[in-house]
Motif scaffolding. Structure first.
Motif, short mmCIF file in Angstrom:
data_model
loop_
_atom_site.label_atom_id
_atom_site.label_comp_id
_atom_site.label_asym_id
_atom_site.label_seq_id
_atom_site.Cartn_x
_atom_site.Cartn_y
_atom_site.Cartn_z
N ASP A 268 82.62 65.09 102.43
CA ASP A 268 82.60 63.99 103.39
C ASP A 268 83.73 63.00 103.13
N THR A 270 86.64 63.64 101.68
CA THR A 270 87.91 64.26 102.13
C THR A 270 88.01 64.22 103.65
N ARG A 271 86.91 64.57 104.26
CA ARG A 271 86.90 64.57 105.73
C ARG A 271 87.16 63.17 106.27
N ASN A 275 90.15 61.97 108.65
CA ASN A 275 89.84 61.28 109.90
C ASN A 275 90.62 59.97 110.03
#
Length: 929
Positions: A268, A270-271, A275
């Motif tokens: 999450d 990294t995501r 983003n």
């Protein structure tokens, strides 16, 4: 289908009044056999069948709908009985709207609300409802402009639900015409509404007491049910037990999925980082995007991206964002400089200027780019005007023929002249005459006139855009909507400060235009300080009247074009002053040129005499003057805003003197022609009118014009000038509003009469002196003596010779001009009679025969020229007869009568010309040759 029952009859309704959607009970007879039999139900005209519930043949329950009528009947329709009647009625009440702060015991359904401020219907929730008339009195909308109210109450609002509500604004807008008594009633209404709300929740509880009881019973039942279920199935409290179960389930789950959840959290993170990079990609790519769009000229895209970035990251505290935003600002500053350079670049169209100004306004460029553009445009116009003058002067000094412009300027001015001249009968005889205008002007425009056209065209091509740029600057249309709202107040201050500066710019342009034109057209009127404007032009060279007239027309069109832009007249006054000076100068130059043309008319005299003794010279003169006046018609006409050419006394006097000079120049031409030596007269084309009798062979094929005949022709022309030509010219002067016409006529007539009298005296002297001088030698020829002479047998030869000479003069005058015969012969007879009287008075004594001979000769001469006697000649003849002895006997008188009769019968043919004087010629119309 036949009816088996009576029509329905409604006899009662409960309640008999109410608001829409009120539930009512209808009672009556024959209200149907069942629900299927009920096919119609209306209350106050509204169909209520959808809400109707049939209870029995005598009872129906329904709800009242939104009816248009306030009061109406209850009509029931059934299949079995048809349409019924009603003995009662229902009154529909208008519901009172519930305000946003009013408490209600029941749920309020959404309804259509009429918004008076936006003048449209909106379906809005009840919390947005507000009373349309909080004062409870009739609203009377005023006529005050919304803009004036906004300026009077800045930052305020007339909406009573707004935080910035202004009561004064609301009263001015809705109750400007309301009386004071009504306002007092409004205050009472507001107090009553406030008292209702002060009752608070107590009134609400009273109104909805049953609703509260129902809610309390429902909550109590739910609580008892939960308590019963918890104590029977689970030990202790049900909620507490449930909480313990949930905690154990959570701990077990954490133990089982701790490693999985850890990897999930890392993924999450990294995501989320990816983003963030993706989300703010706009800012990171913006500097490069700005450069590309600037190269493509997509300034609108750059400005939109910049505004977006500024709103998102203008106040950010993140260092990365700050760094990239600083790069954006650097490129935007470069764009501002680029746009400012393009804005100040000349030449440029008005569309491009407005576009660059809007871009700079959207980019919040420092200073006032619009005013800088106006200043640059002003300097550019002045530079163009000076360059135009320098270029034309340079072309003027170049090789001849390279800069000539072809333009038929003479056609417009002269096209209408033949028609006007044709109306003058006296001019028809000289229609073949053409004034000595410079025909080259028809094909080549004077260089200075071409300069006027070029300069005015340049100004008209630049000044309208310059003026429109200023108007756009004043009304704010140069700026975008966003910039206009944010900088309206500041710009208003700038406009007030710039108005005088812009007025000075326009004045400078107008003064420069006028000075350059004045230097080219009126170099002698330019002051010493304006030497630069006439530099290069030949100061001594004077434009012709046609050139000045065309320049005036060009300036008038320029003035009309500038006036159409709604430029104030005080800024254009210098052009009007120049036009007036040019008009005055055009009149003066044209009159001076006319005098030169008139001076050359003597060369055009052809000595062709018509039946009235006139040549074409008077007609040529009149045609020349009328042509000049016609060419001044447009110049003398006052356009809107122009003053009269003759408003200044100095101009009136100068024009009057020039007009007099034209007349006197022509009079000098006549005198020059009358005294012209015989050798200078071209007689190759001489002729006389066929109707003129050649009495004594004075006109032959080898005819040569004598000085006496030239005098007679000039005298005849003088008479015609006095009777017709000068009067016609005076009428034309008056038609063109010339001043001092009486003076012009008086001075001209006086000069003409002086010349006429002088020429007449010269002619009489030439003709009378030989006749008078021959009388005395003829009387005493052969040593004749009055004291010693034979009885008379007739008149002697001296008298016959004198009569023949008089007849010769008569023939000469009659051949040239019949109208001059009485005048010449009368004066000739005066001279002869005066000499004869002197000779008779000098005789010391007469014999009887001598007295009879003298009386015979005197009476013969007197009776012969009786038609041309004047008081002076009659007096001379009387004195001559009185100097003779009286006839003493009747025989002498009979002898005298006999001799007189014999003399008359002997030379009656020769004396026929003296029998009756020809009537004086009245020239009404001379036919064209």
């Amino acid at each position: 289908m036949s009816r088996t029952r009576q029509p329905p009859l409604v006899t009662g309704i409960s309640p008999n009044e109410g608001i829409p959607w009120t539930k009512v009970t209808i009672r009556g007879e024959n209200l149907g056999t069942g629900p299927a039999d009920l096919i119609g139900l209306t209350i106050c005209g509204h169909n209520c069948l959808l809400t109707a519930e049939w209870m029995s043949p005598s009872k129906i329950v329904c709800r009242v709908g939104q009816a248009k009528n306030d009061k109406g009947d209850i009509i029931v329709t059934t299949k079995s009985g048809g349409k019924g009647t009603s003995t009662v009625s229902f009154k529909l009440l208008r519901p009172e709207k519930i305000g946003i702060l009013d408490q209600s015991a029941v749920w309020v359904d959404e309804m259509n609300y009429y918004d008076m401020r936006t003048d449209r219907n909106k379906g809005i929730p009840p919390l947005s409802l507000r009373p349309a008339n909080p004062l409870g009195i009739e609203i009377e909308k005023g006529k005050f402009p919304q803009k004036d109210l906004e300026m009077l109450f800045p930052g305020m609002s007339a909406d009573f639900t707004s935080e910035n509500f202004s009561a004064a604004w609301y009263l001015i807008e809705n109750h400007s015409n309301t009386s004071f008594e009504q306002l007092k009633m409004a205050v009472t209404h507001l107090k009553r509404q406030a008292n209702k709300k002060s009752e608070g929740s107590l009134a609400c509880v009273k109104g909805g007491l049953s609703t509260f009881f129902e809610a309390q019973d429902a909550l109590s039942a739910i609580h008892q049910k939960l308590e019963a279920d918890g104590t029977e199935k689970v030990e202790g409290s049900m909620t507490q037990k449930l909480e313990n179960v949930l905690h154990r389930a959570s701990n077990t789950a954490d133990t089982l999925f701790q490693e999985v959840l850890g990897r999930k959290d890392k993924a999450d993170s990294t995501r989320n980082a990816l983003n963030v990079l993706q989300r703010f990609k706009f800012l990171f790519n913006l500097p490069l995007s700005i450069e590309r769009n600037i190269q493509k000229g997509d300034y609108d895209v750059v400005i939109n991206d910049y505004e977006k970035a500024k709103s998102l990251f203008g106040k950010t505290e993140v260092q990365v964002f700050k760094k990239y935003y600083a790069e954006v600002e650097t490129r935007i500053e470069a764009l501002r400089e680029l746009l400012l350079d393009k804005l100040l670049e000349t030449p440029s169209t008005l569309h491009d200027q407005k576009r660059y100004i809007r871009y700079l306004s959207d980019l919040h460029a420092p200073g006032d780019p619009a005013w800088q553009c106006i200043g640059a445009q002003h300097r550019w116009i002045l530079q163009l005007m000076h360059s135009c003058q320098e270029g034309c002067v340079r072309d003027l000094k170049g090789p001849p023929g390279l800069h000539s412009a072809t333009l038929d300027l003479d056609g417009d001015v002269r096209a209408s002249l033949p028609g006007h001249l044709g109306q003058t009968a006296s001019l028809k005889r000289g229609s073949s005459f053409q004034p000595g205008r410079d025909d080259a002007w028809r094909y080549q425009t004077p260089h200075r006139v071409a300069f006027v056209e070029k300069l005015t065209k340049l100004v008209l091509s630049q000044l309208p855009n310059f003026w429109k740029l200023w108007i756009s600057y004043v009304n704010g249309s140069l700026f975008s909507e966003t910039a206009e709202k944010s900088g309206h107040i500041e710009r208003s201050k700038n406009v007030r400060q710039r108005q005088n500066d812009f007025k000075k710019m326009i004045q400078e342009v107008m003064h420069c235009l006028v000075k350059l034109l004045r230097g080219a057209l009126l170099p002698l009127s330019v002051t010493e300080g304006g030497g630069r404007q006439c530099r290069g032009w030949e100061v001594k060279a004077e434009l012709s009247g046609q050139g000045l007239a065309h320049a005036i027309q060009t300036l008038r069109l320029t003035y009309e074009s500038l006036t159409a832009l709604e430029i104030p007249n005080d800024l254009l006054q210098t052009i009007q002053d120049l036009v007036l000076d040019l008009r005055v100068r055009c009149v003066v130059v044209t009159l001076q040129h006319t005098a030169e043309e008139v001076k050359r008319l003597a060369e055009k005299e052809d000595w062709v005499v018509d039946s009235e003794g006139l040549t074409s010279l008077p007609c040529h003169f009149e045609l020349c003057v009328v042509h000049s006046l016609q060419s001044l018609r447009e110049v003398l006409e006052c356009k809107p805003g122009e003053a009269s050419v003759f408003q200044q006394p100095k101009t009136q006097e100068e024009v009057c003197q020039l007009s007099i000079n034209i007349m006197q120049v022509f009079i000098c031409c006549l005198e020059q022609l009358s005294t012209k030596p015989d050798a200078d007269v071209d007689t190759a084309h001489l002729s006389v009118d066929v109707s003129s009798p050649d009495l004594f062979g004075s006109v032959h094929e080898d005819f040569s014009l004598t000085s006496e005949q030239r005098l007679l022709i000039v005298l005849s022309n003088c008479c015609y000038l006095e009777r017709h030509t000068f009067r016609n010219i005076a009428e034309h002067f008056e038609k063109h509003n010339f001043q001092g016409i009486e003076k012009i006529t008086q001075v001209s007539m006086a000069s003409l009469k002086e010349l006429d009298q002088r020429l007449f005296e010269n002619y009489i002297e030439l003709k009378a002196d030989p006749i008078v001088g021959s009388l005395e030698p003829g009387i005493y020829a052969g040593y004749f003596d009055w004291k010693d002479c034979l009885p008379p047998t007739g008149v002697r030869n001296y008298l016959k010779e004198a009569l023949v000479n008089i007849i010769a003069v008569h023939a000469e005058v009659f051949t040239i001009s019949k109208g001059l015969v009485p005048r010449v012969l009368s004066r000739l007879v005066e001279a002869v009679s005066e000499e004869l009287s002197r000779l008779m008075q000098c005789v010391s004594s007469f014999s009887k025969n001598g007295a009879l001979q003298a009386r015979l000769e005197i009476c013969t001469l007197r009776d012969t020229v009786a038609a041309h006697l004047t008081p002076e000649s009659r007096s001379s003849f009387k004195q001559a007869l009185e100097a003779l002895p009286q006839l003493s006997s009747g025989a002498d008188r009979k002898l005298l009568e006999l001799l007189l009769s014999r003399v008359r019968s002997g030379v009656h043919l020769q004396l026929a010309c003296f029998q009756a004087a020809p009537p004086p010629a009245v020239k009404t119309q001379v036919p064209s040759r």
